[in-house]
Design an enzyme around this catalytic site. Structure first.
Site, PDB file in Angstrom:
ATOM      1  N   GLY A   7       0.819  -1.197   0.000  1.00  0.00           N
ATOM      2  CA  GLY A   7       0.000   0.000   0.000  1.00  0.00           C
ATOM      3  C   GLY A   7       0.861   1.258   0.000  1.00  0.00           C
ATOM      4  O   GLY A   7       2.006   1.258   0.469  1.00  0.00           O
ATOM      5  N   ALA A   8       0.293   2.325  -0.539  1.00  0.00           N
ATOM      6  CA  ALA A   8       0.959   3.632  -0.524  1.00  0.00           C
ATOM      7  C   ALA A   8       0.005   4.655   0.052  1.00  0.00           C
ATOM      8  O   ALA A   8      -0.157   5.748  -0.460  1.00  0.00           O
ATOM      9  CB  ALA A   8       1.402   4.024  -1.928  1.00  0.00           C
ATOM     10  N   GLY A   9      -0.668   4.243   1.143  1.00  0.00           N
ATOM     11  CA  GLY A   9      -1.563   5.143   1.854  1.00  0.00           C
ATOM     12  C   GLY A   9      -0.785   6.000   2.829  1.00  0.00           C
ATOM     13  O   GLY A   9       0.410   6.262   2.643  1.00  0.00           O
ATOM     14  N   GLY A  12       2.032   3.502   4.943  1.00  0.00           N
ATOM     15  CA  GLY A  12       2.975   2.903   4.000  1.00  0.00           C
ATOM     16  C   GLY A  12       3.609   3.936   3.096  1.00  0.00           C
ATOM     17  O   GLY A  12       4.806   3.871   2.787  1.00  0.00           O
ATOM     18  N   ASN A 103      -2.167  -2.137  14.525  1.00  0.00           N
ATOM     19  CA  ASN A 103      -2.383  -2.017  15.958  1.00  0.00           C
ATOM     20  C   ASN A 103      -3.021  -3.287  16.509  1.00  0.00           C
ATOM     21  O   ASN A 103      -3.658  -4.044  15.791  1.00  0.00           O
ATOM     22  CB  ASN A 103      -3.280  -0.816  16.249  1.00  0.00           C
ATOM     23  CG  ASN A 103      -2.630   0.495  15.855  1.00  0.00           C
ATOM     24  OD1 ASN A 103      -1.506   0.788  16.244  1.00  0.00           O
ATOM     25  ND2 ASN A 103      -3.332   1.293  15.057  1.00  0.00           N
ATOM     26  N   LYS A 186       1.414   0.024  23.472  1.00  0.00           N
ATOM     27  CA  LYS A 186       0.781   0.921  22.501  1.00  0.00           C
ATOM     28  C   LYS A 186      -0.714   0.613  22.398  1.00  0.00           C
ATOM     29  O   LYS A 186      -1.542   1.529  22.288  1.00  0.00           O
ATOM     30  CB  LYS A 186       1.429   0.790  21.132  1.00  0.00           C
ATOM     31  CG  LYS A 186       0.802   1.798  20.158  1.00  0.00           C
ATOM     32  CD  LYS A 186       1.218   1.613  18.730  1.00  0.00           C
ATOM     33  CE  LYS A 186       0.451   2.610  17.850  1.00  0.00           C
ATOM     34  NZ  LYS A 186       0.732   2.449  16.411  1.00  0.00           N
ATOM     35  N   GLU A 269     -11.788   0.446  12.942  1.00  0.00           N
ATOM     36  CA  GLU A 269     -11.221  -0.818  13.418  1.00  0.00           C
ATOM     37  C   GLU A 269     -11.759  -1.174  14.809  1.00  0.00           C
ATOM     38  O   GLU A 269     -10.998  -1.500  15.708  1.00  0.00           O
ATOM     39  CB  GLU A 269      -9.703  -0.731  13.448  1.00  0.00           C
ATOM     40  CG  GLU A 269      -9.054  -0.532  12.090  1.00  0.00           C
ATOM     41  CD  GLU A 269      -7.555  -0.386  12.181  1.00  0.00           C
ATOM     42  OE1 GLU A 269      -6.848  -1.242  11.630  1.00  0.00           O
ATOM     43  OE2 GLU A 269      -7.087   0.580  12.819  1.00  0.00           O
TER      44      GLU A 269
END
Length: 310
Positions: A7-9, A12, A103, A186, A269
């Site tokens: 991905g290139a979101g 990423g 996550n 986290k 999510e």
């Protein structure tokens, strides 16, 4: 080392662009629609740490992967995990390492089942980033860190080799000898932030300025860290002190990205970050579970969104 960024979101795209800037051998695995946009406008990053623009970033479609990569960096949303796995599976060979930056913990079980535990590293990132209206990556603040490690603990030649490739790329890179503890810590912080800001539809400062708001965040944090303790990963004092500072700051404008998604009517999510955490609870809480109430709120949003979509 040949690195495939899935991905290139926002996530990423940011870390992949920084690695490209540092001269690493990076290829982005994208869908056709994103590929077309990147062919037209290039990969654009706008960041306080320095803007980037690659006119022709290295791209590949899933159907065109013809040999394994050495490292696969995975940063998709949890609800896209199954599709992402199918897309990058041809890139996984006998010696490929998979570095997920999702996550929570549930994705590890899914990746282990498909590729085997030995191939899957532990990892996490801390960054505020989103995609702009034109598909550019917008880095929203000065946070830009990545932590990686062997899930069995300690150091290895493999993790040191990977760390050498990810270092010196204008983001903070740490190697943890207890990556699962780091991931749990986290998760506790993020679940508190996400449930608190989504439940109250407000940033931290507004919540703690409201009557009883500070108690809501305190109870959420205590529930989340209690579940971590149930699973052998009680947050350390450093995290507890830092979190209490964040969650009592009356001037804070901090929100979770989940709130931004919710306010934009997008997918969230809820199951991966909150539902899975609740499912791992082993001891009861005193009184009503604020975490369970917050989860019901998120699931109600999802139900309404699905109903309106038709």
């Amino acid at each position: 080392m040949r690195i495939l960024v899935v991905g290139a979101g926002a996530i990423g795209g940011y870390f992949g662009a920084r690695l490209l800037e540092a001269g690493r051998d990076v290829t982005f695995l994208v869908r056709e629609r994103r590929a077309q946009k990147l062919h037209e406008s290039g990969l654009v990053v706008k960041s306080p740490a320095g803007d980037l623009h690659f006119d022709a970033p290295p791209l590949v479609l899933a159907k065109d992967i013809d040999k394994p990569f050495d490292l696969v960096i995975l940063s998709c949303k949890a609800y896209d995990l199954a599709n992402a796995i199918d897309s990058f599976a041809p890139a996984v060979g006998p010696d490929t390492a998979i570095l997920p930056l999702l996550n929570g913990m549930g994705h590890l079980d899914v990746l282990d089942a498909r590729f085997g535990t030995a191939k899957v590293l532990g990892g996490q990132c801390v960054i505020g980033a989103t995609l702009g209206a034109e598909g550019e990556v917008l880095h929203l603040n000065d946070m830009q860190s990545m932590t990686i490690g062997e899930r069995a603990g300690g150091r290895s030649a493999r993790i040191d080799t990977i760390a050498a490739q990810l270092s010196d790329a204008r983001f903070d890179l740490q190697v943890s000898e207890d990556i699962l503890q780091a991931m749990w810590e986290k998760w506790v912080f993020l679940a508190t932030l996400a449930t608190g800001t989504c439940l109250m539809r407000a940033p931290v400062g507004d919540i703690v300025s409201a009557p009883g708001g500070d108690d809501v965040l305190r109870r959420l944090f205590d529930e989340c860290r209690g579940i971590a303790a149930d699973n052998g990963h009680s947050p350390g004092e450093a995290l507890v002190t830092r979190a209490r500072g964040y969650f009592t700051d009356r001037g804070s404008l901090m929100t979770a990205s989940m709130l931004r998604d919710l306010e934009n009517g997008a997918r969230i999510e809820a199951d991966h970050i909150v539902g899975d955490l609740l499912a791992r609870r082993k001891t009861s809480v005193d009184g009503a579970s604020v975490l369970a109430i917050a989860f019901a709120n998120l699931k109600a949003y999802e139900a309404r969104r699905a109903r309106l979509a038709g």
